[in-house]
Each structure stands twice: as structure tokens, then as C-alpha cells.
Design a protein around this motif. Structure first.
Motif: not given
Ligand SMILES: [Zn+2]
Ligand SMILES: [Zn+2]
Lengths: 304, 200
Positions: A10, A76, A79, A82-84, A86-91, A160, A162, A165, B18, B22, B24, B26, B28-29, B48, B52, B162, B165
Motif C-alpha cells: 500500500v 482518517a 481508514f 475501512y478498519d471498522n 469493511k465487508l471484505v478486504e480486497l488485495p 466494500l 477497497f 490508498f 465489486w 472479489l 480475482q 490472487t 494475497a487474498r 481495535n 491510521v 493484513k 499483504q
């Protein structure tokens, strides 16, 4: 095809984003010089054009100053979502970046359409439209709250999955593409390109005050959004640039705050409180109609 | 098109794109952190503490000397997304678990021989032989300098994935060691992830 799914770090994406941001400005300045040479050759350089161009860069300076205060908070927020949430994590791959650009471009379309249809948002976006000229410097003509509205339209991308960054990178790519459209130098591009992509021709239409061109061609990169959603108009009649009524000023401060000053004035003119409030969310055309009606009544009264 | 129709169509487009993102294939995933065997303990809410990530802060991992260690457990060459399977095999490995001298304090997951696109590797999930009464078919983790990808701390599964990644896949990845520190009743207390690259 492997390069599509090769993960980036990233940090690289952040680096790429700032790299594009910085260097693209230099390229745009060079293109602007080319445009000026072309106008000079056609003997179309006027004092107003030069004044307007300088004003455009001054509004950019004012805008960047405001951005420098909010940039960290802006990032911020992404982030945080995203951190709290996000539904999935896209690479972080090219594949993901490609998808993100398409979605960011769709978000751009809706944000832009919103800017034109909401009085409070239009008050910042009107600055961009208020130039009677059309060249690369106009792309940098910003209003004071131009940074605020994208937030709401791009934030769902973090949900979603992403990475922030990647979203910022996509935002910058859409923005950079948009910037390049502000030119009269390019007439029309080959038809398949004009069919799929936003082009200088399509964006000239967007900057027009000719009635048949009003509220058309909101697109960022892909003009297909306008074609799909019925907001497309083709450039046929010669475009008259600017807003109606025209601003007629090259004073950068006046230009920068013109939208909000006008909004405040309209609020002053309208007496009913509920209508004052409506000015903030109704489309700008509504505000115009209200003040017209008011003026009409006033002239009726003086006649009697 | 009417506004409502346009918004509806936009939503459909968003879900389609979307979906494409999803789908792809990969590395990393595919590489997701395995759920440790005591998943019930894992599901407790964890504060948590992902701040940032500023670009300056990431990827500056401290280097750590890792001394030679012999482990014994379940080994397979498999997609890194299927490491969970090895965890299951380990907890079902009666022969091995009977050799445990005490409740193990650590579980090691040792990755090596990565495939070209890093989506599979030879992986061992096991205990240090010092926790075992005797050993057979042990795996040696050679002593080397490792980068500390994740410092010893409690992490959520998503924080763990993470971390994967953040591996620099452009360099020649050689080994990854995940060290899971366990409590007396085999709950994961903390995890540490170490990584090293082939010298070039
Ligand atoms: Zn506009
Ligand atoms: Zn424009």
C-alpha cells in the motif's frame, strides 16, 4: 495475466498517488502554455483571458490551503470506515485498482450530478463553471468546499473493502483525466472513443450555458454513465461557456466565494424561513425562479 | 432514464464490479491467516488498535535473530489458503498430542518453498520439540535473521491476514514463521510473524 494479481504494497500505491498528483500539475502547466501559444497564434489572447487564468490558479492556491487543513481528517475518515466496517478486504492488486477506478468514476458521476442539483453544493461548484473561458487552467478553478462532497460518494468504496490508498489513487486518476478535458485544442476524437470515454467535446457541453446543454455530461472518465442515465448531450451548436447569470469578475476572492455570497444574498431576499432553508437543498434553478418571482412581484408593485 | 431507475442501475453496476473485484485469483487474498485451533477463545472482542497507517510507519520492520529450532507437527504442500486444514490435522493428531509433556506454550506455523505466485507453499504447523517427550520426523527451522512483520501481540484474524499483504512480494520470499503463544488452556494470547527473503 499474472501482473493483474501481483500484490503491491500500500506504500507503493500511496507513492504512486502523490507522484501523479505532483507531476501531473507540471504536465498540465506545460499543456496550458501550448494552449496559450495557440490562442496567441489565433490572436485570441485578451486581458480577460489572462486575468481569468491567473484567477483560476489563485483559487487553486486558496483551495489547496483549505485542503491542507482537512487532508489528514479526510484520509482518517476513510481508514476509520475501512478498519471498522469493511465487508471484505480486497488485495492491493492492479485488478482491484481497475475495479476501483470504474466504481470511483461512477461515484464521481453521482457526486457531480449532486453538485449541480443541490443549492448548497452548487455554491461551491459554480466557481468551476463561472469562467467564460475553457482551457486547462479552468480545470484548477475550485470552490471552497470542493473537497467536502466527494467524501460522501467515495466513502462507500471503503465499506466494500477497497484500501483507502487505492480509493485515493482512483480519485486522483479520475481527477487527472477530468483535468485533461478542459481544452478547446482538441475538437473531436475518433467515434469509438467519443462513444465510451468522456472527451473535451463532451466536457465543453458540460460547461455550456446554452439551454439545450444545461445539466448534461457529468461524467469523469466514462461518458457511458451519462448515456445510460439520460444526461448526455452531443456537442453540435457552438458552446457559450459560463453560468447564467454571468459572474463577470476576475477578482480571485470574489470568484472563490461567489457561490456562497450569492447563496447568502438569495437567502436574504427570500422572506419565508422554510424557503430560506429550501435554498440549501433545492436545485439552483429553484433559487433562480424564486428570486425571479420576487423581482417580478417587485416590478409589478412599482407599476401600480 | 428516471432518477430512481438510474440509482437502481447504478447499484447493480456497483455490485457487479465489486463481484469482479472479489473473484480475482490472487495470492494475497488466498493467503489468509489460519484460525488457531481454539477458535472459541479467538472470537472474543479485541480492542481495535489499528490506527491510521501512515505511509512512513509501515514496512519498517525490525530485524530479529531467530535461533535454530526443531518443530514437529503436520506438514503439507498446499495452497496457503488451506492452512486451516493443517491446524485441524494437528489438533486431531493423537499420536503427536500424546507425546506432549505439558500444555504447549507455543505453536509454530512454518512456511517455505513458496510457489512462483506465492499462493502455495510447504507448511508445517507444530510444536517445538522441547515440548515433546521424543521426536520423529521433525522439521528444522534454520537460524537466520528475520524481519518482524508483526510484533508479539494479540491480533484479530483480519489483522493477521493484513500482515501477509505487507510482505514485499517483489523480493524473493523465503520463509515465513508465525508463532502463536498460548495460555494454559490453549487460548492464543499473542502472535508474532517473522519473514525473511532470499539474499540477492
Ligand atoms: Zn459541473
Ligand atoms: Zn469542468
Amino acid at each position: 495475466m499474472d501482473y493483474l494479481i501481483m500484490p503491491f504494497s500500500v506504500d507503493d500505491i500511496w507513492w504512486l498517488e502523490t507522484f501523479i498528483d505532483d507531476w501531473f500539475f507540471v504536465i498540465a502547466l506545460a499543456l496550458f502554455v501550448v494552449e496559450l501559444l495557440r490562442y496567441a497564434f489565433k490572436k485570441q489572447i485578451t486581458k480577460n483571458l489572462l486575468g481569468d487564468s491567473i484567477t483560476n490558479f489563485v483559487t487553486l492556491g486558496l483551495f489547496m490551503l483549505l485542503v491542507s487543513f482537512v487532508a489528514l481528517a479526510y484520509i482518517a475518515v476513510f481508514f476509520f470506515v475501512y478498519d471498522n466496517f469493511k465487508l471484505v478486504e480486497l488485495p492491493p492488486t492492479l485488478w482491484t485498482i481497475g475495479c476501483c477506478i470504474v466504481l470511483a468514476d461512477l461515484a464521481y458521476y453521482w457526486e457531480h450530478r449532486f453538485l449541480h442539483k443541490n443549492g448548497f453544493a452548487w455554491a461551491t461548484h459554480t466557481v468551476h463553471h463561472s469562467s467564460p473561458h475553457f482551457n486547462i487552467s479552468v480545470a484548477y478553478r475550485h470552490g471552497p468546499l470542493d473537497w467536502l462532497f466527494p467524501l460522501f460518494f467515495y466513502l462507500p468504496l471503503a465499506l466494500l473493502g477497497f484500501h483507502p490508498f487505492i480509493i485515493l489513487l482512483a480519485e486522483v486518476i479520475v481527477q487527472v483525466y477530468q483535468t485533461l478535458l478542459h481544452t478547446e485544442t482538441v475538437k473531436k476524437l475518433p467515434r469509438p472513443i467519443e462513444a465510451i470515454f468522456n472527451t473535451p467535446s463532451h466536457h465543453r457541453v458540460h460547461h455550456a450555458r446554452n439551454t439545450q446543454y444545461l445539466d448534461k455530461n457529468y461524467a469523469g472518465i466514462f461518458i457511458i454513465w451519462d448515456r445510460l442515465f439520460g444526461t448526455f448531450a452531443k456537442e453540435e451548436e457552438k458552446v457559450k461557456y459560463g453560468v447564467y447569470p454571468q459572474l463577470n469578475s476576475v477578482n480571485p476572492i470574489k470568484v472563490f466565494f461567489s457561490g456562497y455570497i450569492k447563496l447568502a444574498q438569495q437567502m436574504g431576499v427570500i422572506s419565508k424561513w422554510s424557503n430560506k432553508f429550501r435554498l440549501l437543498y433545492k436545485p439552483p434553478i429553484w433559487a433562480w425562479q424564486q428570486t425571479q418571482r420576487k423581482r417580478h412581484k417587485a416590478t409589478e408593485n412599482t407599476k401600480q | 432514464m428516471k432518477l430512481a431507475g438510474s440509482i437502481l442501475l447504478s447499484s447493480a453496476i456497483v455490485f457487479t464490479v465489486w463481484g469482479v473485484a472479489l473473484l480475482q485469483p490472487t495470492p494475497a487474498r488466498a493467503i489468509t491467516a489460519p484460525a488457531p485451533p481454539t477458535t472459541s477463545a479467538q472470537s472474543k472482542p479485541i480492542a481495535n488498535n489499528v490506527a491510521v497507517v501512515s505511509p512512513e510507519k509501515t514496512n519498517r520492520h525490525t530485524v530479529k535473530q531467530f535461533d535454530e529450532l526443531v518443530i514437529e507437527g503436520n506438514t503439507a504442500t498446499l495452497a496457503t489458503s488451506q492452512v486451516e486444514q493443517l491446524w485441524r490435522e494437528l489438533s486431531n493428531n493423537k499420536r503427536l498430542n500424546q507425546k506432549l509433556l505439558r500444555n504447549p506454550t507455543t505453536i509454530y506455523v512454518y512456511y517455505r518453498d513458496f510457489s512462483a505466485n506465492y499462493d502455495s507453499a510447504t507448511v508445517t504447523v507444530g510444536y517445538a520439540t522441547t515440548d515433546l517427550s521424543h521426536t520423529k520426523a521433525a522439521t528444522t527451522i534454520a537460524s537466520a535473521k528475520y524481519g518482524n512483520l508483526l510484533k508479539k501481540k494479540k491480533y484479530t484474524p483480519s489483522q493477521l491476514s493484513k500482515a501477509w499483504q505487507e510482505i514485499d512480494y517483489r523480493r524473493n520470499l523465503e520463509h515465513v514463521i508465525e508463532i502463536h503463544y498460548l495460555s494454559e488452556n490453549s487460548e492464543v494470547l499473542a502472535t508474532e510473524v517473522l519473514v525473511n527473503y532470499k539474499e540477492q
